[in-house]
Design an enzyme around this catalytic site. Structure first.
Site, short mmCIF file in Angstrom:
data_model
loop_
_atom_site.label_atom_id
_atom_site.label_comp_id
_atom_site.label_asym_id
_atom_site.label_seq_id
_atom_site.Cartn_x
_atom_site.Cartn_y
_atom_site.Cartn_z
N ASP A 97 0.86 -1.18 0.00
CA ASP A 97 0.00 0.00 0.00
C ASP A 97 0.90 1.24 0.00
O ASP A 97 1.80 1.36 0.85
CB ASP A 97 -0.89 -0.02 1.26
CG ASP A 97 -1.96 1.05 1.21
OD1 ASP A 97 -3.14 0.70 1.10
OD2 ASP A 97 -1.61 2.24 1.29
N ASP A 187 -3.99 2.43 -5.19
CA ASP A 187 -2.68 2.53 -4.53
C ASP A 187 -2.30 1.29 -3.74
O ASP A 187 -1.42 1.32 -2.92
CB ASP A 187 -2.62 3.78 -3.62
CG ASP A 187 -3.03 3.49 -2.19
OD1 ASP A 187 -3.98 2.72 -2.01
OD2 ASP A 187 -2.40 4.03 -1.27
N GLU A 188 -3.02 0.19 -3.98
CA GLU A 188 -2.63 -1.02 -3.27
C GLU A 188 -2.59 -2.21 -4.22
O GLU A 188 -3.33 -2.26 -5.20
CB GLU A 188 -3.51 -1.29 -2.05
CG GLU A 188 -4.97 -1.37 -2.34
CD GLU A 188 -5.82 -1.62 -1.09
OE1 GLU A 188 -5.32 -2.17 -0.10
OE2 GLU A 188 -7.01 -1.28 -1.14
P1 TTP Z 1 -5.25 5.01 1.44
O1 TTP Z 1 -4.22 3.97 1.10
O2 TTP Z 1 -6.33 4.65 2.39
O3 TTP Z 1 -4.52 6.28 2.07
P2 TTP Z 1 -3.14 6.91 1.73
O4 TTP Z 1 -2.39 6.15 0.71
O5 TTP Z 1 -3.35 8.35 1.40
O6 TTP Z 1 -2.40 6.87 3.13
P3 TTP Z 1 -1.73 5.60 3.87
O7 TTP Z 1 -0.29 5.98 4.02
O8 TTP Z 1 -2.42 5.53 5.19
O9 TTP Z 1 -1.93 4.41 3.01
O10 TTP Z 1 -5.91 5.56 0.13
C1 TTP Z 1 -5.20 5.72 -1.08
C2 TTP Z 1 -5.64 6.96 -1.80
O11 TTP Z 1 -7.04 6.91 -2.04
C3 TTP Z 1 -5.41 8.22 -1.00
O12 TTP Z 1 -4.12 8.76 -1.21
C4 TTP Z 1 -6.49 9.12 -1.51
C5 TTP Z 1 -7.61 8.22 -1.91
N1 TTP Z 1 -8.65 8.23 -0.85
C6 TTP Z 1 -9.74 9.07 -1.02
O13 TTP Z 1 -9.86 9.76 -2.04
N2 TTP Z 1 -10.70 9.12 -0.04
C7 TTP Z 1 -10.61 8.37 1.11
O14 TTP Z 1 -11.49 8.45 1.98
C8 TTP Z 1 -9.46 7.51 1.27
C9 TTP Z 1 -9.32 6.68 2.52
C10 TTP Z 1 -8.52 7.48 0.27
MG MG Z 2 -2.10 4.10 0.88
#
Ligand code: TTP
Ligand code: MG
Length: 537
Positions: A97, A187-188
């Site tokens: 992720d 993103d995962e």
């Molecule tokens: P996530 O992987 O949940 O968050 P992240 O990558 O920003 O942070 P982390 O380091 O905790 O993994 O989500 C991936 C992307 O998806 C995030 O950058 C933006 C988008 N997203 C939204 O648009 N709305 C949301 O509510 C969430 C959780 C994510």
């Molecule tokens: Mg993330």
């Protein structure tokens, strides 16, 4: 502090928020949102939740200690024994992720943002925040105006979805080296590296570090990883060492139980704040509590929920997402400043449909069902769906179906628009099936024409006219007799029977066009497909 609805409490369940003063952050959220539709909606939802909690706790209260023992025995014998036999320790699954994904991409493009608390989104809603901003309690899915109260110096950057998609695609291609079937969403990624490991000499941890290093060197983005024998455990593990870290769960029952037991139920993917609160009313806080209270779970929860919670608590899940599961559906959604402007909504619908069609394109899939989800300005959620009688994948097809569903909802003021596609199958499969059915159809039609030409002619004479399809069939038959075309290499449109081509692409395009035209003509007939789904609590 006075009683605060669950949805208004600061949500600390995200990496980087550990040091935030939850009570203080909750006070800011409550003070800033009082009187808003969001606030009212959360209070409405809380009332429903309280009702549900009363029902569940009353039900749990009917169990005597003897009942619990009896049910526990039943659960152990009837469920757990056979689930344990299903455990698969043979695969090595990696979940990756990206850290603060959208924010990290923005930092790469504008390095000066790196040292500042920064979030991506707008004053009405944030998509994510960098780790600097998280120290202040700023997080994804938080309205920007509340975030600015928590961190007045916060820099809010507008999102650039195309850029995030491009980087996401780049990461997916890098990861194919380790597993050619990598499942990548924005993103995962999930990878099964069992085969790849056989070609490597280092430990599992070394190999996963190498994968993360490769992503970083090529994109400048750090990511975190979880490694375990199934996707669920791998995903939980990823979160424990975020950002820029990795966690390996040894593949044996005792290690898995030791890893899961102390964690909050909230760490289980799929357990949100409502389920968390419901469980806490039954004194179930940790994953260990889920197991100890399995009799209550069995007695009070729906069978599906019971199974999901207990299997998750035991760390039992399929090793990898099967193709059919991963193809259940795909969705994209966008949150924005509430609007009822058709022009603005059309633009948003276009951009969401475009992203979704490129997701389908990337996995070479097509879909049967399109569902529109909207969150209105009073935060109520509506979902409407339509199931097509043919598969779709093109941007225009997704857009037009989603748009038609939206038009039926007007007038409405919306703050979130999402589009989902379901019933996914590989495009290659559909093309083969369609080609086969076209070929069968053509040969059957021609046989039918040969056998029935006289009969049809009689009918025309008797009734003076035929339905358009039958008429074309008849007319074609007459032409056939004159020309004798090459049947084997030429396909005929099974809808109108008028169009024929040996170019399968052209034929397919025409068939799609014809079916849509037919659907358009039939669309006045009411069906069940546009029914409103009731939101669940
Ligand atoms: P996530 O992987 O949940 O968050 P992240 O990558 O920003 O942070 P982390 O380091 O905790 O993994 O989500 C991936 C992307 O998806 C995030 O950058 C933006 C988008 N997203 C939204 O648009 N709305 C949301 O509510 C969430 C959780 C994510
Ligand atoms: Mg993330």
């Amino acid at each position: 502090m006075e009683f605060v609805a669950t949805g208004l409490r600061f949500n600390p369940h995200k990496a980087g928020l550990g040091s935030v003063n939850e009570e203080e952050a909750t006070r800011v959220i409550v003070d800033t949102s009082k009187g808003t539709e969001f606030y009212k909606n959360e209070e409405r939802k809380e009332k429903l939740l309280e009702k549900r909690i009363t029902e569940v706790t009353e039900l749990a209260g009917t169990l005597t200690e003897q009942d619990k023992e009896r049910i526990e025995k039943l659960v152990d014998e009837q469920f757990i024994v056979s689930w344990e036999q299903e455990r698969d320790f043979s695969r090595v699954i990696v979940h990756l992720d990206m850290d603060a994904f959208f924010a990290s991409v923005e930092e790469i493009d504008q390095p000066s943002l790196k040292s500042l608390p920064m979030a991506v989104g707008s004053t009405s809603m944030l998509s994510t925040a960098n780790y600097e901003a998280r120290k202040y309690g700023v997080r994804s899915a938080m309205p920007g105006f509340i975030a600015l109260k928590l961190c007045p110096q916060l820099v809010i950057v507008p999102p650039r979805f195309h850029r995030y998609c491009a980087i996401s695609n780049q990461i997916a291609s890098l990861l194919r080296e380790f597993d050619s079937h990598v499942h990548m969403s924005m993103d995962e990624a999930y990878m099964d590296i069992t085969e790849y490991l056989k070609t490597q000499s280092g430990t599992i941890d070394d190999v996963v570090s190498k994968i993360r290093q490769k992503v970083f060197e090529n994109t400048g983005i750090t990511c975190s990883a979880g490694v375990a024998c199934n996707t669920m455990l791998a995903k939980i593990a990823t979160d424990l060492n975020k950002p820029n870290g990795q966690t390996f769960v040894q593949p044996d029952t005792i290690s898995i139980r030791n890893f899961l037991n102390p964690l909050s139920v909230r760490k289980i993917p799929g357990v949100g704040r409502v389920t968390e609160k419901l469980l806490s009313s039954l004194n179930i806080i940790s994953i260990q509590d889920l197991i100890s209270n399995r009799s209550i779970l069995f007695h009070c929860m729906k069978r599906k929920t019971f199974k999901f919670l207990l299997q998750s608590a035991l760390g039992i899940a399929p090793a990898f997402i099967s193709d059919s599961e991963s193809r259940k559906g795909m969705s994209r959604e966008r949150t924005f400043k509430p609007t009822s402007s058709l022009e603005e909504l059309r633009k948003i619908c276009e951009s969401v449909s475009e992203l979704l069609s490129s997701d389908l394109e990337a996995e070479d899939l097509c879909a049967k069902t399109v569902t529109l989800k909207i969150k209105c300005s009073d935060f109520s959620i509506r979902t409407r769906g339509v199931t097509k009688c043919f598969f779709i994948y093109r941007y225009e097809q997704i857009l037009e179906n989603a748009w038609k569903l939206l038009l039926k909802e007007l007038p409405v003021e919306i703050r979130l628009l999402g589009v989902r596609v379901n019933g996914l199958v590989p495009r290659s499969e559909v093309l083969t099936q369609r080609k086969n059915s076209l070929e069968n159809f053509v040969s059957n039609t021609l046989k039918y024409k040969e056998n029935n030409a006289d009969l049809m002619y009689e009918k025309v004479k008797d009734f003076g006219s035929l339905a358009p399809t039958a008429w074309s069939l008849f007319r074609e038959n007459r032409q056939q007799n004159e020309k004798e075309p090459e049947i084997s290499s030429t396909g005929v449109c099974p809808v109108c029977l008028n169009f024929r081509s040996s170019n399968s692409c052209l034929l397919e395009k025409h068939v799609n066009f014809c079916i849509e035209r037919q659907e358009h003509a039939l669309k006045k007939i009411p069906t069940n497909s546009g029914k409103l789904k009731k939101p669940r609590i």
